[in-house]
Every structure is written in C-alpha cells, then in structure tokens.
Scaffold this motif. Sequence first.
Motif, PDB file in Angstrom:
ATOM      1  N   GLU A 118       4.066  12.404  -3.227  1.00  0.00           N
ATOM      2  CA  GLU A 118       4.958  11.479  -2.538  1.00  0.00           C
ATOM      3  C   GLU A 118       6.207  11.198  -3.369  1.00  0.00           C
ATOM      4  O   GLU A 118       7.317  11.107  -2.820  1.00  0.00           O
ATOM      5  CB  GLU A 118       4.223  10.166  -2.246  1.00  0.00           C
ATOM      6  CG  GLU A 118       3.155  10.274  -1.164  1.00  0.00           C
ATOM      7  CD  GLU A 118       1.802  10.745  -1.693  1.00  0.00           C
ATOM      8  OE1 GLU A 118       0.805  10.611  -0.983  1.00  0.00           O
ATOM      9  OE2 GLU A 118       1.771  11.253  -2.844  1.00  0.00           O
ATOM     10  N   ASP A 137       0.860  -1.185   0.000  1.00  0.00           N
ATOM     11  CA  ASP A 137       0.000   0.000   0.000  1.00  0.00           C
ATOM     12  C   ASP A 137       0.892   1.228   0.000  1.00  0.00           C
ATOM     13  O   ASP A 137       1.598   1.504   0.985  1.00  0.00           O
ATOM     14  CB  ASP A 137      -0.905  -0.030   1.237  1.00  0.00           C
ATOM     15  CG  ASP A 137      -1.877   1.150   1.269  1.00  0.00           C
ATOM     16  OD1 ASP A 137      -1.789   2.017   0.370  1.00  0.00           O
ATOM     17  OD2 ASP A 137      -2.704   1.201   2.196  1.00  0.00           O
ATOM     18  N   LYS A 182       0.293   4.125   0.445  1.00  0.00           N
ATOM     19  CA  LYS A 182      -0.061   5.130   1.454  1.00  0.00           C
ATOM     20  C   LYS A 182       0.696   4.885   2.761  1.00  0.00           C
ATOM     21  O   LYS A 182       0.650   5.720   3.665  1.00  0.00           O
ATOM     22  CB  LYS A 182      -1.563   5.098   1.715  1.00  0.00           C
ATOM     23  CG  LYS A 182      -2.401   5.514   0.507  1.00  0.00           C
ATOM     24  CD  LYS A 182      -3.893   5.381   0.797  1.00  0.00           C
ATOM     25  CE  LYS A 182      -4.716   5.721  -0.449  1.00  0.00           C
ATOM     26  NZ  LYS A 182      -6.178   5.520  -0.216  1.00  0.00           N
ATOM     27  N   THR A 183       1.380   3.746   2.819  1.00  0.00           N
ATOM     28  CA  THR A 183       2.174   3.425   4.007  1.00  0.00           C
ATOM     29  C   THR A 183       3.659   3.578   3.696  1.00  0.00           C
ATOM     30  O   THR A 183       4.077   3.650   2.542  1.00  0.00           O
ATOM     31  CB  THR A 183       1.891   1.983   4.471  1.00  0.00           C
ATOM     32  OG1 THR A 183       2.359   1.066   3.466  1.00  0.00           O
ATOM     33  CG2 THR A 183       0.399   1.784   4.687  1.00  0.00           C
ATOM     34  N   GLU A 184       4.480   3.574   4.747  1.00  0.00           N
ATOM     35  CA  GLU A 184       5.915   3.817   4.571  1.00  0.00           C
ATOM     36  C   GLU A 184       6.675   2.605   4.038  1.00  0.00           C
ATOM     37  O   GLU A 184       7.704   2.757   3.380  1.00  0.00           O
ATOM     38  CB  GLU A 184       6.540   4.237   5.908  1.00  0.00           C
ATOM     39  CG  GLU A 184       6.156   5.632   6.350  1.00  0.00           C
ATOM     40  CD  GLU A 184       6.955   6.066   7.566  1.00  0.00           C
ATOM     41  OE1 GLU A 184       8.012   5.455   7.832  1.00  0.00           O
ATOM     42  OE2 GLU A 184       6.522   6.996   8.249  1.00  0.00           O
ATOM     43  N   LYS A 185       6.188   1.419   4.320  1.00  0.00           N
ATOM     44  CA  LYS A 185       6.975   0.218   4.048  1.00  0.00           C
ATOM     45  C   LYS A 185       7.430   0.087   2.596  1.00  0.00           C
ATOM     46  O   LYS A 185       8.631  -0.120   2.337  1.00  0.00           O
ATOM     47  CB  LYS A 185       6.203  -1.028   4.480  1.00  0.00           C
ATOM     48  CG  LYS A 185       7.025  -2.306   4.330  1.00  0.00           C
ATOM     49  CD  LYS A 185       6.249  -3.534   4.783  1.00  0.00           C
ATOM     50  CE  LYS A 185       7.096  -4.789   4.576  1.00  0.00           C
ATOM     51  NZ  LYS A 185       6.355  -6.020   4.949  1.00  0.00           N
TER      52      LYS A 185
END
Length: 599
Positions: A443, A401, A403-406
């Motif tokens: 981003e 995803d 939208k997450t940092e990973k």
Amino acid sequence: MAAKRKSNNTASLFRDIVKSAVAPPPDLTVSEWADAYRKLSSESSAEPGQWRTDRAPYQREIMDAVNDPEYEKIVIMSSAQVGKTELILNTLGYHVDFDPGPILVVQPTVALAQSFSKERLAPMIRDTPAIKHKIADAKSRDSGNTTLQKSFPGGYIVLAGANAPSGLASRPIRILLADEIDRFPVSAGTEGDPLSLAEKRTNNFYNRKKIFVSTPTIKGASRIETEYELSTMEEWTLSCPSCGEYQPLKFAQIHFDSVSMSCSCCGALHDEYEWKRSPGKWIARNPDARSRGFHLNEFASPWKKWQEIINDFLDAKKKGQEAMKVWVNTSLGETWEEETEEVDTESLENRREEYGAELPDRVKVLTAAVDTQDDRFEIEVVGWGAGRESWGIEYHVIHGDLKTEKPWQELDEYLSRTWSKTDGKRFGIAITCMDSGGHFTGEVYRFTKARENRRVYAIKGRSDAKGQYTPLVAGYTRTKPIKAVLVSLGVAEGKARVMSNIRVPEFGPNYCHFPIGRGYDANYFLGLTAEALVTKYEKGVAYKVWKKIRNRNEPLDLRVYNTAALEILNPDLSSDKEYAIGGGVRKKKKRRTSSKGVK
C-alpha cells in the motif's frame, strides 16, 4: 649445426627460467624498489611520473618494515592525505616484480575491491614497465588477468570484499593487505570476522606478511586502534628547529593565527616549512611489541597544508559533532569517542519556544516524514534553514484502520497542505519520506508511486550489517511489480546525526528548535531520546549498535527520515532562495525517475 644451436638456445633459456624461479629476492627494500621502478599514474596522482619516497620521507620506514623478517604484521593507523594507498600499491608492485607469491587484497566490500582494481591497481600496472610485462593484458585470451585476480610468474593477486565470505576462503596466501579495516563488517555472512578469516589463509607460510591499513572510526569499536595499541605504537616525529628535540606534530600545539607549531620542549614557534625541513624519525612507544605499528596525521603530509587543515577544523566545528567526528578521523587519524550518556529529555522539553507564526522567518524549505503503524500514521514536518538549523513545525497523528481508504485520504490531504510565515508567504512540503516497513508495504508503494511528482518516496532502513558503515542515503531502487522509488537509509548514521544535533547548545548550524504545542509534548521527547548507542561483541569483535531504552521511538525514526529527506533534496540553504509557494520559488529541473532510481 642449426639444430645444435637451437638445442643450446633452448637449454640456455631453460637455465635462465630455472635460475629466476629459484633465486632469492634481490637485495632491495620496498622503498628502494619504488624509487627505482614505480611510476605514478595521472588518474590518481597530482604528481605523475617517477615515485620519490623522499617526497614524504615518513613512508620509507613503513614500506621497509615489509622486508623486516622480525615482524609479520604491519599496522598503519592514519589520516587521509598521507599516501597510505600508495604504500599498498608499492608493496604489491614489489612482490610482483621481486618477491612473487600469492597475495590477497581485502577491501570493505566487493564493489570497493573492484574500484580499487580498476582505478588504482590497473593504472599502476599499465604505467610501471617493471611489472607491466609480468601481468598479461586483460583483453588477451586466457590472460589470467581479471578485475578481481591478476596472475604473474610465481604468484597472483586476488582482490576480495570483506562482505563476501567466498573471497576469503580456500586458497593459501602469503601476503595479506587489508585496507580500511575499520569499515569491515563484523561478520562475513555467517562465517565470522572477515579479518580473522583472511589471516587464517596465511598460516601455511613461514614468511607471511599481514599489512593492516585504516583510517580509525569510533573508539571502542575500531579494529585499527586495537591493532595499533598491540603494536610498537610508533609516531612520526620531527626535530625542533630551535632545540633539536624530536616530537610528533600535535594539533594541540598548533597556533591558528600564525599557522605555526610550538615546541613541546623549548616553546619556540616555527611555521610548517621550518618543521618539515627538519630531520624526522619514527619513535616507538611500545618497542618490544611483536608487530610494528605506525600512526600518522595530516600535519605530516606534504599534500595538505596546515592552513587547509585549520580551515577544515573551523568548518567542522561550525557544522556540529558529525562533521567534527569526520575531521578527527580523517585529519588527526584518531578515533572519535561517542557521547554515550542519555540526553536529558526535560531540558529539551524546557527549551520549546513560541514561533510567532506557523513558520519561523529563517525556514527556507519544509520536509515531512511518515511512520506507518497498523492503526495510524505518525507524521512530522520539519523546517530547515542555513547551516541545517531545524525547526519542528508539527507532529501529527492520523488514526484509523489502514485497510480502509479514509486514513490514506487524510494523509494525502495533510501532505498537500501549506504553512505560512509572518509576511504571508506560504510553503508546501518539498519532499516526503514514508516508511515502507510493517504490514502495509504494498500500500505504501502504491501511495508513493502515485505521488512521485510531489517527491513522496518510500524508504526502508538498513541496519543488518553489524559494524559496517552505511551512509544515510544508501541507494535507490525500483520496487517490483509496482515500480515505486524505494530509498535505502542507513538508520544508524541517521540516528547518530540526530542525537548529535539535539545536543547542539546554541542557535545556529544544526541546532534543533521545538515549538510549544503542535504535538511536541513530553511523550514526543521521550520518543526522540528512546535509543542509546551501546557496545556489543560478536566473536570478540566490538561494534556499536543503537538500542531501545524505551518502547516508543517513532519521533526518533521520523527525525531520521526528515534528515534523509533533506539530503535527498539537497537544497542550497546557504542562499536566499526559498521553496515557497508562488513568488520566490527556487527553479529546479524536473526530477526524472528510472529503473535506477531518482535522477
């Protein structure tokens, strides 16, 4: 008595002004005017000074066609290095000096119109006394002389870009000079074909003239070729020194070893100087046409030697189809016929090979490309060697995803890794191009901004201007408010290069190697060949466009971005230097960024 003399002088001056205003143009042709009055400027000519038409005798008939009342349209399809810009300038000078009227000069873009005005037109005006006093100095008050407009007694010159409809509307025009029409966009904004818009402005004049000039581009989408085929289709021919037969200078008859051309009639071989000393004339293949058309190639030019043309051909042949396309357009003055058939994906898949190490020995630098999707990053790392021979190193996908940092952390770690050769020498990625389209533009800008010191740059494709050529690396900007470097790419040019390269059949310049495994499976090759070049029409004007023939095209996009990355980096692949980690790293000046982009 003094008052009477003053009155007589005023009346005499008035009669001279009226006489010059109503008198018919002098009995001079454009070429005769140029031979008498035109001065060549040192900025644009290797032979500054008095113009001499006999220096390139094929120019005389072209220029004098402008004076022929039987034809209102003159078409010049030519190579580079034959003096076509000087023909435009001589036509302008003639009409300013001897046959004034409203003139429109159209270039492909406003920026090119400004460059033409500053770099070619202004020096001619400055150095040609016959017209210098007729166009006021640009620095004088109310001079009527700006970059894009030059006023003179009885007329004016307006310079416009085919990409700006405002410059092609309103004022009536008697003389239309359209330069490099194959590089015009299909539509000027929403107004339609810019060439048709410009032509309509001449309708009010019975003695109108339209001069269309261009180096041709792609067959089936070339304006100048279409116009030429509707014209008299004239070719410059020279008389054979042995048998006297007139014939055009044809590349197929050139002998490389002796740098000579064989006669198509008697077969006799003569060198360049013998042919060019022979009498020449234009021969029409369609003499009853309503417009005059002329075709020229570089072999007729006095400024380009045959040996140079042969060398250019041999160099282009080594570099691949894209270089050959440029050579055919600019040296032969002919259109390039694109290979439209689909690439055989199975044959590409079958030529995969074992490298024996992470990196083949001939790799000198690594580039990477990142495609940003909603649920994943797709990444390709490519190695490059001499002659831009390429090796696919790895096709990698990071799911997650966004939208997450990973996934962003995983991407950063992947772009930081290294690959090694059999001798243990390790290579990192020298430059990365990352797609900024989609739903994560901000981003991407933040990610690339923080990694500019590693040459990680955001890119954005440009493909909106139908029919207008955009170079692969089309410019740099800084995004707002993040101030990240954003590189604009001409994706159509990039796809043409990639499709040309994957068709190269033998190891060497531009050949594309692919490894067994490493993400290069059947789906990869389906995606690499997921688009085809097709012809479309807008208001009757043909243009070429890349069209998806399969849904997934990320491998093709990534190879385009990698090709652009190499062009941005511009390493010296002809030397022995490598972008390895540690010893042997090529020393480079630190790249500096500014509001204008990458320095």
